[in-house]
Design a protein around this motif. Structure first.
Motif, short mmCIF file in Angstrom:
data_model
loop_
_atom_site.label_atom_id
_atom_site.label_comp_id
_atom_site.label_asym_id
_atom_site.label_seq_id
_atom_site.Cartn_x
_atom_site.Cartn_y
_atom_site.Cartn_z
N THR A 1 79.05 119.22 -13.08
CA THR A 1 78.90 118.21 -12.05
C THR A 1 77.55 118.40 -11.36
O THR A 1 77.19 119.52 -11.01
CB THR A 1 80.03 118.30 -10.99
N PRO A 2 76.78 117.34 -11.20
CA PRO A 2 75.46 117.47 -10.59
C PRO A 2 75.51 117.59 -9.08
O PRO A 2 74.60 118.11 -8.46
CB PRO A 2 74.76 116.18 -11.00
N VAL A 3 76.57 117.08 -8.48
CA VAL A 3 76.77 117.10 -7.04
C VAL A 3 78.26 117.35 -6.78
O VAL A 3 79.06 117.27 -7.71
CB VAL A 3 76.34 115.76 -6.38
N ASP A 4 78.61 117.62 -5.54
CA ASP A 4 80.04 117.72 -5.20
C ASP A 4 80.72 116.39 -5.54
O ASP A 4 80.17 115.32 -5.24
CB ASP A 4 80.23 117.99 -3.71
N VAL A 5 81.89 116.47 -6.14
CA VAL A 5 82.66 115.28 -6.49
C VAL A 5 84.04 115.41 -5.85
O VAL A 5 84.75 116.38 -6.11
CB VAL A 5 82.81 115.13 -8.02
N THR A 6 84.38 114.46 -5.00
CA THR A 6 85.70 114.42 -4.39
C THR A 6 86.38 113.14 -4.81
O THR A 6 85.81 112.05 -4.67
CB THR A 6 85.60 114.50 -2.85
N LEU A 7 87.59 113.28 -5.34
CA LEU A 7 88.38 112.14 -5.80
C LEU A 7 89.66 112.05 -4.98
O LEU A 7 90.51 112.94 -5.06
CB LEU A 7 88.73 112.28 -7.28
N ALA A 8 89.78 110.99 -4.19
CA ALA A 8 91.01 110.76 -3.43
C ALA A 8 92.12 110.35 -4.41
O ALA A 8 91.84 109.97 -5.55
CB ALA A 8 90.77 109.66 -2.40
N PRO A 9 93.36 110.42 -4.00
CA PRO A 9 94.45 109.97 -4.87
C PRO A 9 94.22 108.54 -5.36
O PRO A 9 93.89 107.65 -4.57
CB PRO A 9 95.68 110.05 -3.97
N GLY A 10 94.32 108.35 -6.66
CA GLY A 10 94.13 107.03 -7.26
C GLY A 10 92.69 106.59 -7.42
O GLY A 10 92.42 105.51 -7.94
N GLU A 11 91.74 107.39 -7.00
CA GLU A 11 90.32 107.00 -7.02
C GLU A 11 89.67 107.30 -8.37
O GLU A 11 90.00 108.28 -9.03
CB GLU A 11 89.56 107.74 -5.92
N SER A 12 88.71 106.45 -8.73
CA SER A 12 87.84 106.67 -9.88
C SER A 12 86.42 106.77 -9.37
O SER A 12 86.05 106.11 -8.39
CB SER A 12 87.94 105.53 -10.89
N ARG A 13 85.61 107.58 -10.05
CA ARG A 13 84.22 107.75 -9.61
C ARG A 13 83.35 108.03 -10.81
O ARG A 13 83.72 108.81 -11.70
CB ARG A 13 84.13 108.89 -8.63
N ILE A 14 82.17 107.41 -10.84
CA ILE A 14 81.20 107.66 -11.90
C ILE A 14 80.38 108.90 -11.53
O ILE A 14 79.86 109.00 -10.42
CB ILE A 14 80.27 106.45 -12.11
N VAL A 15 80.29 109.82 -12.47
CA VAL A 15 79.52 111.04 -12.27
C VAL A 15 78.28 110.96 -13.16
O VAL A 15 78.38 111.00 -14.39
CB VAL A 15 80.35 112.30 -12.63
N PRO A 16 77.09 110.79 -12.58
CA PRO A 16 75.86 110.77 -13.38
C PRO A 16 75.53 112.20 -13.81
O PRO A 16 75.69 113.13 -13.04
CB PRO A 16 74.82 110.22 -12.42
N THR A 17 75.08 112.36 -15.04
CA THR A 17 74.75 113.71 -15.51
C THR A 17 73.26 113.96 -15.57
O THR A 17 72.83 115.11 -15.62
CB THR A 17 75.34 113.97 -16.91
N SER A 18 72.44 112.94 -15.61
CA SER A 18 70.99 112.97 -15.82
C SER A 18 70.63 113.48 -17.22
O SER A 18 69.49 113.78 -17.50
CB SER A 18 70.26 113.79 -14.75
N VAL A 19 71.63 113.55 -18.09
CA VAL A 19 71.47 114.10 -19.44
C VAL A 19 71.58 113.00 -20.48
O VAL A 19 72.33 112.04 -20.31
CB VAL A 19 72.57 115.17 -19.70
#
Length: 162
Positions: free
Chosen positions: A48-66
């Protein structure tokens, strides 16, 4: 040893073409490129490039820079790390990511982004630097068909656009 691929960073310009609301590119510089944990590992761990917090039911895009630059005839499959599923039920929104060999030639430089989904009733926190998914290179074959001449113009469904 013959290598079929290598990991590299997308440029700041390519990163900017990946979409709005991404963390600053400079914050990703310290994240290691994907690597195998042991000599027998098939998967290359992404962090993970930064802290990632996912609330219940949440989706989030995580950029990798790769990005993955690979030979034709190979595909990079992205899977969640098993610990995320066993501990929290977190999974990739599309189940398995498929990174084609020509994706590195797109305007965003083939920036691999991973969308995580938290189906649980609890908030899940992944600190920056946590291993969260893994990529496995696999060869693929071709079926008999008409000759394909179209080139890739983007990602996330771009090959189905008219």
């Amino acid at each position: 040893m013959t290598y079929i691929a290598r990991f590299d960073r997308v440029t700041p310009e390519q990163y900017a073409k990946s979409g709005p609301a991404l963390p600053p590119y400079g914050s990703l510089a310290s994240v290691p490129l994907p690597h195998r944990a042991t000599a027998g590992s098939a998967g290359y761990d992404f962090h993970t490039p930064v802290d990632v917090t996912l609330a219940p039911g949440e989706s989030r895009i995580v950029p990798t820079s790769v990005r993955a630059i690979m030979d034709t005839g190979w595909v990079l499959m992205i899977f969640p790390r098993s610990g995320l599923g066993f501990k929290y039920g977190v999974h990739l929104a599309n189940t398995v990511g498929v990174i084609d060999s020509d994706y590195a030639n797109t305007p965003n430089g083939g920036h691999i982004m991973v969308k995580l989904t938290n189906p649980s009733a609890e908030t899940v926190h992944l600190p920056a630097g946590e291993r969260f998914c893994q990529g496995v290179f696999l060869p693929y074959g071709l079926a008999q068909e008409e000759e394909i001449t179209a080139g890739r113009t983007g990602g996330l469904g771009s090959t189905g656009r008219e």
